[in-house]
Scaffold this motif. Structure first.
Motif, PDB file in Angstrom:
ATOM      1  N   MET A   1       0.995  -1.415   0.090  1.00 20.40           N
ATOM      2  CA  MET A   1      -0.067   0.069   0.012  1.00 20.40           C
ATOM      3  C   MET A   1       1.055   1.256  -0.105  1.00 20.40           C
ATOM      4  N   LEU A   2       0.558   2.256  -0.870  1.00 16.61           N
ATOM      5  CA  LEU A   2       1.240   3.416  -0.812  1.00 16.61           C
ATOM      6  C   LEU A   2       1.102   4.383   0.665  1.00 16.61           C
ATOM      7  N   ILE A   3       2.103   5.051   0.897  1.00 17.55           N
ATOM      8  CA  ILE A   3       2.166   5.599   2.129  1.00 17.55           C
ATOM      9  C   ILE A   3       1.015   6.683   2.255  1.00 17.55           C
ATOM     10  N   HIS A   4       0.962   7.440   1.194  1.00 19.10           N
ATOM     11  CA  HIS A   4      -0.082   8.145   1.041  1.00 19.10           C
ATOM     12  C   HIS A   4      -1.545   7.788   1.411  1.00 19.10           C
ATOM     13  N   THR A   5      -1.651   6.629   0.835  1.00 17.39           N
ATOM     14  CA  THR A   5      -3.134   6.095   0.912  1.00 17.39           C
ATOM     15  C   THR A   5      -3.155   5.486   2.605  1.00 17.39           C
ATOM     16  N   SER A   6      -2.088   5.144   3.115  1.00 17.78           N
ATOM     17  CA  SER A   6      -2.037   4.485   4.570  1.00 17.78           C
ATOM     18  C   SER A   6      -2.464   5.612   5.195  1.00 17.78           C
ATOM     19  N   ILE A   7      -1.993   6.922   5.160  1.00 18.31           N
ATOM     20  CA  ILE A   7      -2.017   7.945   5.889  1.00 18.31           C
ATOM     21  C   ILE A   7      -3.628   8.340   5.835  1.00 18.31           C
ATOM     22  N   GLU A   8      -4.001   8.506   4.640  1.00 14.95           N
ATOM     23  CA  GLU A   8      -5.260   8.858   4.428  1.00 14.95           C
ATOM     24  C   GLU A   8      -6.408   8.051   5.036  1.00 14.95           C
ATOM     25  N   GLN A   9      -6.134   6.816   5.017  1.00 15.07           N
ATOM     26  CA  GLN A   9      -7.269   5.870   5.463  1.00 15.07           C
ATOM     27  C   GLN A   9      -7.115   6.042   7.077  1.00 15.07           C
ATOM     28  N   LYS A  10      -5.978   5.974   7.509  1.00 18.23           N
ATOM     29  CA  LYS A  10      -5.773   6.111   9.184  1.00 18.23           C
ATOM     30  C   LYS A  10      -6.489   7.253   9.792  1.00 18.23           C
ATOM     31  N   LEU A  11      -6.242   8.662   8.943  1.00 16.82           N
ATOM     32  CA  LEU A  11      -6.732   9.895   9.310  1.00 16.82           C
ATOM     33  C   LEU A  11      -8.129   9.926   9.202  1.00 16.82           C
ATOM     34  N   LEU A  12      -8.877   9.385   8.171  1.00 20.63           N
ATOM     35  CA  LEU A  12     -10.127   9.317   7.902  1.00 20.63           C
ATOM     36  C   LEU A  12     -10.816   8.445   9.117  1.00 20.63           C
ATOM     37  N   ARG A  13     -10.379   7.498   9.296  1.00 25.16           N
ATOM     38  CA  ARG A  13     -10.933   6.399  10.333  1.00 25.16           C
ATOM     39  C   ARG A  13     -10.916   7.247  11.861  1.00 25.16           C
ATOM     40  N   ALA A  14      -9.682   7.667  12.120  1.00 26.56           N
ATOM     41  CA  ALA A  14      -9.547   8.262  13.475  1.00 26.56           C
ATOM     42  C   ALA A  14     -10.220   9.760  13.695  1.00 26.56           C
ATOM     43  N   PHE A  15     -10.506  10.435  12.709  1.00 24.61           N
ATOM     44  CA  PHE A  15     -10.816  11.742  12.760  1.00 24.61           C
ATOM     45  C   PHE A  15     -11.976  12.204  12.104  1.00 24.61           C
TER      46      PHE A  15
END
Length: 110
Positions: A1-15
């Protein structure tokens, strides 16, 4: 998985943000093509209400701690409540400054 995608998914879930933009700015720095190492995150969420700037940044950093420890060289954070966002930046998010390393490369090619 791209780092960009990982960051985006985690932030969407958390915030559950009302606005999120994860921008790969690696191309602006002295890194090899295709390297994902420098990011800017613009995140707007009501969860930041009542939080100081440092608390907001710590909250985001905690969510992407693995990426910060293992893969990311730099992470610029722009964290807002919905009220702050719509009052100051909704029309034009803040720009990132030019990287000295990246600007050297640009000057050499002109």
């Amino acid at each position: 998985m791209l780092i960009h995608t990982s960051i985006e998914q985690k932030l969407l879930r958390a915030f559950d943000p009302v606005f999120l933009d994860v921008i790969d700015e690696s191309h602006m720095h002295s890194v090899a093509p295709g390297v994902e190492s420098h990011f800017k995150v613009v995140i707007v969420t009501p969860l930041f209400d009542g939080m100081r700037l440092l608390q907001r940044h710590r909250a985001v950093n905690a969510i992407v701690a693995t990426e910060l420890a293992e893969k990311i060289h730099a992470l610029a954070l722009h964290t807002y409540t919905p009220g702050e966002w719509y009052e100051y930046y909704a029309e034009k998010p803040p720009a990132s400054p030019k990287c000295f390393g990246g600007s050297k490369r640009e000057k050499a090619s002109t």
